[in-house]
Enzyme design. Sequence first.
Site, PDB file in Angstrom:
ATOM      1  N   TYR A  48       5.765  14.066 -22.204  1.00  0.00           N
ATOM      2  CA  TYR A  48       5.131  13.979 -20.885  1.00  0.00           C
ATOM      3  C   TYR A  48       4.262  12.745 -20.709  1.00  0.00           C
ATOM      4  CZ  TYR A  48       6.838  18.734 -20.941  1.00  0.00           C
ATOM      5  OH  TYR A  48       7.649  19.835 -21.060  1.00  0.00           O
ATOM      6  N   HIS A 100       0.823  -1.198   0.000  1.00  0.00           N
ATOM      7  CA  HIS A 100       0.000   0.000   0.000  1.00  0.00           C
ATOM      8  C   HIS A 100       0.865   1.259   0.000  1.00  0.00           C
ATOM      9  CE1 HIS A 100      -3.127   2.647   2.157  1.00  0.00           C
ATOM     10  NE2 HIS A 100      -3.378   2.638   0.860  1.00  0.00           N
ATOM     11  N   ASP A 104       7.786   7.273 -20.674  1.00  0.00           N
ATOM     12  CA  ASP A 104       8.107   7.323 -22.100  1.00  0.00           C
ATOM     13  C   ASP A 104       9.585   6.997 -22.265  1.00  0.00           C
ATOM     14  OD1 ASP A 104       9.588   9.742 -21.607  1.00  0.00           O
ATOM     15  OD2 ASP A 104       7.814  10.949 -22.044  1.00  0.00           O
TER      16      ASP A 104
END
Length: 132
Positions: free
Chosen positions: A120, A20, A28
């Site tokens: 991005y 968790h 990219d």
Amino acid sequence: MKKHGILNRELNTVLASLGHTDTIVIADCGLPIPDDVVRIDLSLVKGFPPFLSVLDAILEELEIEAVTLAEEIKTNNIKMYEEIHQRLKTVPEQFVSHERLKEMTKSAKAIIRTGEATPYANVILHSGVNFS
């Protein structure tokens, strides 16, 4: 041999070890990867495998509690942002500068490098808990 899901051994190992709030990054092909973070390099050639294919495979395997994206994706790669948002529309999103996102990658359990060659196209996935 596995019948379903991700076949990559390193990726399976990382996903199975997440707890968790742990984070992983799908990146990219241009995102710098810190030397001390596990690198799972799936890239083969420019554009392959695409970011969204890798994201889809991971979303089948991992409970996601939140995502972090670079603020710049909303203006410099709106199509990619819309695709990510569509897949994770019920998951809280956090936006930070691209520079801050790169800093945050230093604490990730792993960075999965795709062949994606659009700006991005990076996301930090925050592991959730599947108690249902």
